[in-house]
Design an enzyme around this catalytic site. Sequence first.
Site, PDB file in Angstrom:
ATOM      1  N   ASP A 255      35.605  -9.774 -53.010  1.00 55.97           N
ATOM      2  CA  ASP A 255      35.655  -8.681 -52.024  1.00 55.97           C
ATOM      3  C   ASP A 255      36.921  -8.785 -51.174  1.00 55.97           C
ATOM      4  OD1 ASP A 255      33.139  -7.985 -52.979  1.00 55.97           O
ATOM      5  OD2 ASP A 255      32.133  -9.255 -51.495  1.00 55.97           O
ATOM      6  N   GLY A 288      36.703 -21.123 -46.015  1.00 53.55           N
ATOM      7  CA  GLY A 288      35.727 -21.065 -44.919  1.00 53.55           C
ATOM      8  C   GLY A 288      34.356 -20.685 -45.457  1.00 53.55           C
ATOM      9  N   GLY A 290      30.805 -18.590 -45.696  1.00 54.25           N
ATOM     10  CA  GLY A 290      30.338 -17.217 -45.507  1.00 54.25           C
ATOM     11  C   GLY A 290      31.248 -16.219 -46.195  1.00 54.25           C
TER      12      GLY A 290
HETATM   13  O1  RIB Z   1      30.432 -10.582 -53.134  1.00 54.45           O
HETATM   14  C1  RIB Z   1      29.650 -11.269 -52.217  1.00 54.45           C
HETATM   15  C2  RIB Z   1      28.540 -10.397 -51.759  1.00 54.45           C
HETATM   16  O2  RIB Z   1      27.671 -10.119 -52.852  1.00 54.45           O
HETATM   17  C3  RIB Z   1      27.637 -10.990 -50.709  1.00 54.45           C
HETATM   18  O3  RIB Z   1      28.071 -10.687 -49.409  1.00 54.45           O
HETATM   19  C4  RIB Z   1      26.262 -10.436 -51.054  1.00 54.45           C
HETATM   20  O4  RIB Z   1      25.710  -9.654 -50.045  1.00 54.45           O
HETATM   21  C5  RIB Z   1      26.446  -9.679 -52.351  1.00 54.45           C
HETATM   22  O5  RIB Z   1      26.593  -8.333 -52.115  1.00 54.45           O
END
Ligand code: RIB
Length: 309
Positions: A255, A288, A290
């Site tokens: 992401d 990190g 999270g």
């Molecule tokens: O790509 C990571 C994300 O995948 C996480 O934040 C989780 O919520 C899933 O959507």
Amino acid sequence: MARRPRIAVVGSANIDLTTFTDQFPKPGETIFGQKFNLGFGGKGANQAAAARLCGADVFMVARVGSDLFGPATIENFKNLGIDTTHVKQIEGLSSGVAPIFVEPNGQNRILVVKGANDALKPDDVDAATEVLKASDCIILQFEIPLETVYYTVAFARKHGVRCILNPAPGQAVEMSALAGLDYFIPNESEAETITGMAVRNVEDAKKCAETMVAGGIRRVIITLGANGSLLAGRGLSEHVQPFAVKSVDSSGAGDAFIGSFAVFLAEGVPELEAVRRANLYAGLSTTGVGTQKSFYDRARFDAEWAVRG
Ligand code: RIB
């Protein structure tokens, strides 16, 4: 000064429940995990957060549940400076949640319960027409109904807006609905699910990307974790090297790559350099714990890029 990039994300928002563990329970067994982290996640929300932290004006189109997490998610978007005009709470549905398990080497396993994300429909895309048409780029993932994804891809094509699709979580795709798509960005396992071709190394990734390009997608980028990424198009196949980092949690790295890549492209950074920058931005996010919490802001990223770019 040039105006800030405008990025719209039509996508998911989840709450991440991340457990750090070196083993998994057998059926009927209870064991102790090492550490727990609660955070805002969801592939769409994470990509929006990365784009915002990289300096874009970001517009989110999403649905959240009528539970404790719904208002908190909207609040989190607002705190990040993300426009929430098109984020709505749906009565009677839970918010999306994601139990995530992270091994000591930073590798993650994620289970997603879509909840209200599944209520994001083509009508909601129409309701956001003005925002979407005025964007430099629309970003999509697969945590919302596929019907909405295909509809938005067609919308972007019709209005000449750059479109990036992250087919995650991997699932069967109607490739004909994606013909002419600007960027298709799966990781290795998603590329494998979609094409049925094994992706174990860079050579496999090249073959797999070639197949998707032959299907009519303009550019395919396969993110390869610690092996960097592969950028492919007609007559183009380029392995982009990773940057060395000490990874503690890889959740959300894809992401981070996508959100930052959209911004670099919108700023006019040449494509290959935009991929290199996004590789570094994603790599840094794994240092990190999270997902959104681990993303660098632009000043920190630029300082790293100045040294390592
Ligand atoms: O790509 C990571 C994300 O995948 C996480 O934040 C989780 O919520 C899933 O959507």
